[in-house]
Design a protein around this motif. Structure first.
Motif, short mmCIF file in Angstrom:
data_model
loop_
_atom_site.label_atom_id
_atom_site.label_comp_id
_atom_site.label_asym_id
_atom_site.label_seq_id
_atom_site.Cartn_x
_atom_site.Cartn_y
_atom_site.Cartn_z
N ASP A 116 0.83 -1.21 0.00
CA ASP A 116 0.00 0.00 0.00
C ASP A 116 0.87 1.26 0.00
N ILE A 117 1.95 1.23 0.74
CA ILE A 117 2.89 2.36 0.73
C ILE A 117 3.46 2.56 -0.66
N ALA A 118 3.88 1.46 -1.28
CA ALA A 118 4.45 1.54 -2.62
C ALA A 118 3.43 2.06 -3.63
N GLU A 119 2.18 1.60 -3.51
CA GLU A 119 1.14 2.04 -4.44
C GLU A 119 0.81 3.51 -4.27
N LEU A 120 0.72 3.98 -3.03
CA LEU A 120 0.48 5.40 -2.80
C LEU A 120 1.58 6.25 -3.41
N ALA A 121 2.83 5.84 -3.20
CA ALA A 121 3.95 6.59 -3.76
C ALA A 121 3.88 6.61 -5.28
N HIS A 122 3.55 5.47 -5.86
CA HIS A 122 3.48 5.34 -7.32
C HIS A 122 2.40 6.25 -7.92
N VAL A 123 1.21 6.22 -7.32
CA VAL A 123 0.10 6.99 -7.90
C VAL A 123 0.30 8.50 -7.68
N LEU A 124 0.81 8.88 -6.52
CA LEU A 124 1.14 10.29 -6.31
C LEU A 124 2.15 10.77 -7.36
N ASP A 125 3.14 9.93 -7.65
CA ASP A 125 4.14 10.26 -8.66
C ASP A 125 3.51 10.41 -10.04
N ASP A 126 2.57 9.52 -10.36
CA ASP A 126 1.86 9.61 -11.64
C ASP A 126 1.12 10.94 -11.77
N CYS A 127 0.44 11.35 -10.72
CA CYS A 127 -0.29 12.62 -10.74
C CYS A 127 0.65 13.76 -11.12
N MET A 128 1.80 13.81 -10.44
CA MET A 128 2.77 14.87 -10.69
C MET A 128 3.33 14.79 -12.10
N ASP A 129 3.59 13.58 -12.57
CA ASP A 129 4.17 13.41 -13.91
C ASP A 129 3.22 13.93 -14.99
N TYR A 130 1.93 13.65 -14.87
CA TYR A 130 0.98 14.11 -15.88
C TYR A 130 0.78 15.63 -15.83
N VAL A 131 0.83 16.20 -14.63
CA VAL A 131 0.75 17.66 -14.52
C VAL A 131 1.96 18.29 -15.21
N ASP A 132 3.13 17.73 -14.98
CA ASP A 132 4.35 18.24 -15.60
C ASP A 132 4.29 18.07 -17.12
N GLU A 133 3.81 16.93 -17.58
CA GLU A 133 3.71 16.67 -19.01
C GLU A 133 2.76 17.66 -19.68
N ALA A 134 1.65 17.94 -19.03
CA ALA A 134 0.69 18.90 -19.60
C ALA A 134 1.33 20.28 -19.76
N GLY A 135 2.05 20.73 -18.74
CA GLY A 135 2.74 22.01 -18.84
C GLY A 135 3.74 22.03 -19.97
N ASP A 136 4.45 20.92 -20.12
CA ASP A 136 5.44 20.81 -21.19
C ASP A 136 4.78 20.90 -22.57
N LEU A 137 3.67 20.19 -22.75
CA LEU A 137 2.98 20.20 -24.03
C LEU A 137 2.47 21.59 -24.39
N ILE A 138 1.93 22.28 -23.41
CA ILE A 138 1.40 23.63 -23.66
C ILE A 138 2.51 24.55 -24.16
N VAL A 139 3.69 24.41 -23.58
CA VAL A 139 4.82 25.24 -24.01
C VAL A 139 5.32 24.80 -25.39
N LEU A 140 5.50 23.50 -25.58
CA LEU A 140 6.06 23.00 -26.83
C LEU A 140 5.16 23.26 -28.03
N TYR A 141 3.85 23.18 -27.83
CA TYR A 141 2.92 23.34 -28.95
C TYR A 141 2.66 24.79 -29.32
N GLN A 142 3.01 25.74 -28.45
CA GLN A 142 2.95 27.17 -28.76
C GLN A 142 1.59 27.61 -29.31
N LEU A 143 0.55 27.20 -28.63
CA LEU A 143 -0.80 27.63 -29.03
C LEU A 143 -1.10 28.99 -28.42
N GLU A 144 -1.47 29.91 -29.25
CA GLU A 144 -1.76 31.27 -28.77
C GLU A 144 -2.93 31.27 -27.80
#
Length: 206
Positions: A78-106
């Motif tokens: 359960d500890i390992a799963e909590l750590a994993h899913v929390l990490d996933d949340c952060m990774d997708y938030v970071d990825e979304a920010g990256d895509l918004i910058v890379l795609y340069q949509l006005e």
């Protein structure tokens, strides 16, 4: 680090709370990104990367502590799963920010602002809930509200897809918007998975 027979009861919960705080900060930066013009977004994206890296370090600390601890306050898996899913949340938030910058949509559709707002609410609730894992108290309202927010996010996601495909926007822009929208939806899904994990742990430990 040597092997410890028993961890401090608060060690893992403190680390989960730290990760949740990183999520709150990261989504606040993501909110700034979506509301800024193209020229300002890259600097904010770099700040978001820094927060994601800090969250990664906290996740590694959870695993390091887990590997060095013989008796844990809740089940190891359960500890390992909590750590994993929390990490996933952060990774997708970071990825979304990256895509918004890379795609340069006005301009970004209003639905993206709504998705980020829902993510912010999920992060705030998560940051409040993580300390409750210590005594498994006051958590029911958390997972119920997260599930409600995720359902709202699903509706926003479907409405946006229908809108952009019917808008007559050029195909490349549609593809870019779809990538961003889907990544934000994945972040919402992982917050729901996190809440479901917390619910399962609370039931098991009750």
């Amino acid at each position: 680090m040597g092997i410890s027979f028993r961890s401090s009861d608060s060690a893992f919960f403190d680390l989960f709370t730290t990760t949740a705080d990183h999520l709150v900060k990261g989504i606040a930066i993501l909110d700034e990104i979506v509301h800024q013009d193209i020229l300002e977004r890259a600097t904010l994206r770099d700040q978001l990367h820094e927060i994601e890296q800090a969250a990664d370090l906290t996740t590694h600390q959870v695993i390091k502590t887990l590997n060095a601890t013989f008796v844990t306050p809740i089940d190891r898996e359960d500890i390992a799963e909590l750590a994993h899913v929390l990490d996933d949340c952060m990774d997708y938030v970071d990825e979304a920010g990256d895509l918004i910058v890379l795609y340069q949509l006005e301009e970004l559709p209003a639905g993206i602002f709504e998705q980020v707002k829902l993510l912010d609410q999920c992060a705030q609730l998560t940051a409040t809930a993580m300390p409750g894992l210590r005594k498994m108290e006051g958590l029911r309202d958390y997972w119920i509200e997260i599930n409600r927010l995720e359902n709202a996010g699903d509706r926003v996601y479907r409405d946006m897809l229908a809108t952009i495909f019917a808008s007559g926007t050029d195909a490349l822009t549609v593809i870019k918007l779809k990538d961003i929208i889907e990544t934000l939806e994945k972040a919402m899904d992982r917050f729901e998975a996190l809440a479901n994990t917390v619910e399962a742990i609370a039931i098991k430990e009750s």
